[in-house]
Every structure is written in C-alpha cells, then in structure tokens.
Enzyme design. Sequence first.
Site, mmCIF file in Angstrom:
data_model
loop_
_atom_site.group_PDB
_atom_site.id
_atom_site.type_symbol
_atom_site.label_atom_id
_atom_site.label_comp_id
_atom_site.label_asym_id
_atom_site.label_seq_id
_atom_site.Cartn_x
_atom_site.Cartn_y
_atom_site.Cartn_z
ATOM 1 N N ASP A 210 -22.950 17.992 -23.605
ATOM 2 C CA ASP A 210 -22.735 18.569 -24.921
ATOM 3 C C ASP A 210 -23.947 19.405 -25.342
ATOM 4 O O ASP A 210 -25.097 19.011 -25.120
ATOM 5 C CB ASP A 210 -22.533 17.408 -25.912
ATOM 6 C CG ASP A 210 -22.050 17.876 -27.267
ATOM 7 O OD1 ASP A 210 -21.017 18.557 -27.324
ATOM 8 O OD2 ASP A 210 -22.721 17.561 -28.281
ATOM 9 N N GLU A 267 -22.111 22.687 -21.768
ATOM 10 C CA GLU A 267 -21.566 23.503 -22.855
ATOM 11 C C GLU A 267 -22.625 24.532 -23.209
ATOM 12 O O GLU A 267 -23.611 24.220 -23.871
ATOM 13 C CB GLU A 267 -21.243 22.623 -24.070
ATOM 14 C CG GLU A 267 -20.549 23.415 -25.161
ATOM 15 C CD GLU A 267 -20.572 22.742 -26.524
ATOM 16 O OE1 GLU A 267 -19.736 23.083 -27.361
ATOM 17 O OE2 GLU A 267 -21.459 21.898 -26.771
HETATM 18 C C1 GLC Z 1 -20.126 20.321 -29.218
HETATM 19 C C2 GLC Z 1 -18.788 19.650 -29.207
HETATM 20 C C3 GLC Z 1 -18.301 19.565 -30.609
HETATM 21 C C4 GLC Z 1 -19.275 18.737 -31.418
HETATM 22 C C5 GLC Z 1 -20.680 19.301 -31.315
HETATM 23 C C6 GLC Z 1 -21.716 18.338 -31.808
HETATM 24 O O1 GLC Z 1 -20.048 21.626 -29.646
HETATM 25 O O2 GLC Z 1 -17.910 20.304 -28.355
HETATM 26 O O3 GLC Z 1 -17.005 19.044 -30.703
HETATM 27 O O4 GLC Z 1 -18.885 18.714 -32.756
HETATM 28 O O5 GLC Z 1 -21.027 19.593 -29.983
HETATM 29 O O6 GLC Z 1 -21.906 17.289 -30.910
#
Ligand code: GLC
Length: 530
Positions: A210, A267
């Site tokens: 994440d 991500e």
């Molecule tokens: C990422 C996740 C999202 C979450 C954020 C904070 O962007 O995909 O759903 O709210 O991180 O952890």
Amino acid sequence: MTDPAPMWWQSAVFYQVYPRSFADSDGDGVGDLDGLTDHLDHLVDLGVDAIWINPVTVSPMADHGYDVADPRDIDPLFGGMAAFERLIAAAHERGIRVTMDVVPNHTSSAHPWFQAALAAGPGTEARDRYFFRDGRGPDGLLPPNNWESVFGGPAWTRVVEPDGHPGQWYLHLFDTEQPDLNWDNPEVFDDFEKTLRFWLERGVDGFRIDVAHGMAKPEGLPDAADEAEILRHTDDDPRFNRPHVHAIHRDIRAVMDDYPDAVTIGEVWVQDNAQWAEYVRPDELHLGFNFRLTRTEFDATEIHNAVQNSLDAAALENATPTWTLANHDVGREVSRYGDGEIGLRRARAMALLMLALPGTVFIYNGQELGLPDVDLPDEVLQDPTWERSGRTERGRDRCRVPMPWSGDAPPFGFSTSADTWLPMPDDFAALTVERQRNDPESMLSFFRRAIEIRKGRAEFQGGDVDWLSAPKGALIFRRPNLPGESELVCALNAGRRPIALPRGEVLLASAPLIDGQLPPDSAVWLTRVG
Ligand code: GLC
C-alpha cells in the site's frame, strides 16, 4: 546469455478481492475469509492465477482495514487466523496463489505503538516512530505545515498530552486514525520485516504494498506549494514519491529475496515514466501498478498513449508491465465509460484489450460480472472521504458494493442477512454469477473465455507490441511471434463507424461482428501467421 525462466507472476491474471464485499459466511452482512474460501471455485472457473486480498489484518476499520492495529493477526471480522489458514490451503489446493495487502506507510491509531506514543509525551522515543511536531503560531494552534489529507482536511491532528493540555500534532496523510510512520526510525523497518516474514512463512505468495511511493517524507516537512486535490496528487507533491523511498524498497527486496517465488506489487501513483520505473529496478519491487488505464477515456488516442506509456515505463527497467482498469479506489470502468449498455460494451472491449497485452493483469471483483458503480444514499456512505471532505466528495463506496451471487433480490446470496454493510441495488438481479454462469453471451462467460485463450495459446507469449495502422477512432496492435508462428492481432474500435477486420482468423470478439466488420465500442482478437 538466455533470459532466466519467467516467474509465475510475469503473465499472471490476478483477481482482487475486496473481502468485505466478496461473500459473507457468518451472516453479519460483511464479507469474510470463509466466504471467499467457499467461493474459490468461481475463481477456478474464471481461470485466474492469483488473488490479491485487500487488508484483513486486525483493524478498527476506520478505512476498512487500511488502518492496521496488528499487522500479524487476522481480524475476527474476517474470521481470524484459522480462516486465513483455511483459505491459503484451499486456494493452493486449487492452484491459486494468495497475495495480501500490507500497509507500511501508517498504522491505526489503535496500534500499541501509537497508544504508547500518546502516553509517553513529547520528545520521547515512542513518539519518534511517528511524526509528532509542535504546532505553529501562538500556543501551537496551527498545524506544523500546510499538508492536506488525501481524504480531505488537514493532514495533522492535535493531541491532548498526558498532562491534559493540548500539545503536539501528528501527521496522517490519510484519516486521523491512520498516523504516518517515521521510516527513518530503524524499528519501523525491523517490524515490517517481521510482518513480511510472518506471512511468507505461513504460505502467502506475495504482497500488494500500500502507498509504496509514500513512506519517505521530505527533510523538515516543508509546506506544499499547491493545494492538493482530494484522492489525487501530482508527482511533485512533497507528501509522496521522495527519492529516499527507494532505499526502503531495496531493504524490502532483500527480505523478499529469501523467498524467491514470492512477489511484491507496489501501489505507485507516479505519472512520470522514468520516476515510475525507479520503483521496479531489479533490486526494488517486482511489479508496480500502472494506473494509466484507470484515468483514460474510451478514446483510441488516449488508450494508445496509456498503453504505450505503460510499456515504455516498464521497459526502462526491463520490468513486467501491469494492467488495471478498476479497483476499490478508482471506481468501476463500466460507469467510467458511460454506464448502461454502452458502458458494458466498452468495458468488454477494454477487457479484451487489457488481456491481449503482455504482462500482469489485475481484475477487480465484480468486473467479471460487469458491475457498475452504485449511487448510494448519503446516510450509508462509509468512506472517510465523505466526512473529511465536508461531504463534498462521496468517496469510494460506490465501487465497493457486495457481489451478487444468486437469486432475484438483495442480498443475492452474498449474505444470509438483508442488512449488508452497503446496500445492494435491485438491478444487480440481472448480473448475478448464477444468471451469468450458463449464459454464453454473458460478461462472465466472456471473461472466462478470454482468460482461457490468453493462457492457452502461444500467440500470447511474446513480450512485444507493434502498432499497426488503423482507421480513425480505432487502434490495432499485434504481438509479434517467431517467423512462421501464429501471432495475435487485437483491434479496438472506439470510433463511430464499423471498421474492416485486420487480416486473420477471429479468436474472440467482444460483440457480434456486423457484416464481417468490427462495430463501434468493441474489440476483437485474431490469429494469423505473421
Ligand atoms: C491506498 C489504498 C486505499 C487506502 C489508502 C490508505 O491508496 O488503496 O484504499 O485508503 O491507501 O491506506
């Protein structure tokens, strides 16, 4: 020198499971891991290679699991550790790999570290695991800098000190209940390493990391030059994509290299190709999400550019390209492309385009059913974005509505409770797995067929994409193969008139051909000897 044998994830089809919304086994209206285990055969039928499960670790669920209070245990809401072990065993028995979300950028405010930091007061070691700072202005009344939370509102919250007075502020790029960790403190990495090894030892096949571009904060936490948009940011935003984040990824990779079959998928919300590619250098992440297609209109030039840029970015580091049309943050592509029949047609066409490309594909649960985003009433919204934006941004609940499995009315076999955590609309009746399973024309049958062809045919093995000349509004590419071998051709018509098919034999079309031509809002795969 020959290339090393490809890793399983380099051409895998991943299926993203939003566990709250997949299947509920215990009737509390929230999906759970036993629900997922019970429905694994749906994924076997679909033909996916691996699943990525959004966070299931212990959490107060302020951001539905992205606020982690214990990274090395499964939340009872999802069935606890025993349910996780059952899932891993059942998935592996079926040849499906399991990857899980890990959240290194922040913890929950309920995490013991944060609770200890609050209790210990200013200047203590406990506070150094997070970003506690004195406020600006008289009496420290103003936040330490002007950063905003991704969900809206300030990125700082002031605490009440152990002596009962208002005191320092702490940083949270997301919700107040998600304090950012200070990765300059070595304990933070040590603990994360423990978490990675803990799950790898229990058989997980990798991690979705994440906010992988967010763990490093700039020295001195300088003000941002521009006001940030909610749920979006640019490459030069000081909150993200700082150069020293790469040292963290190298440390993570060194741990992962002890488990050579496991994969990391970051991500990475970075637009610039060269900067994006830095995250997938050989000693950093195995894969990075490239989100370009989630930001692309149904327009041939835009799609072409998104695909080419994604390929170019990965090629800079000889990395594997990745493809995503939808996820739990960005919304569903059917709605992005116009909803209704046209949205569905375009979503099918884009699925064919995505599955024709070399690299790793991610499908978001419900995408295989053609689910749209759902208009939800104010009173059921749960995404913290709704409140934090002062109720101006509805947030992401629209694409997190539970999956319809069977029957003609909510909860469509998702749960035994009618009180599902988000309400399910009546018109999901036409989209259930049960309805679609035996209908050869359904979106589900189409996805199953496309994945089967992608996995089974040699035309999908090469790594190259060549663009061919195409009529206005359309795009055509091929996956060149060895001379004398069959190659794949994919054509997508985003224009207003039918187009002639390229030379070749049709393997699969996203819509019926009209007089042998490819109609608007559709795509086709052909095979031919190159
Ligand atoms: C990422 C996740 C999202 C979450 C954020 C904070 O962007 O995909 O759903 O709210 O991180 O952890």
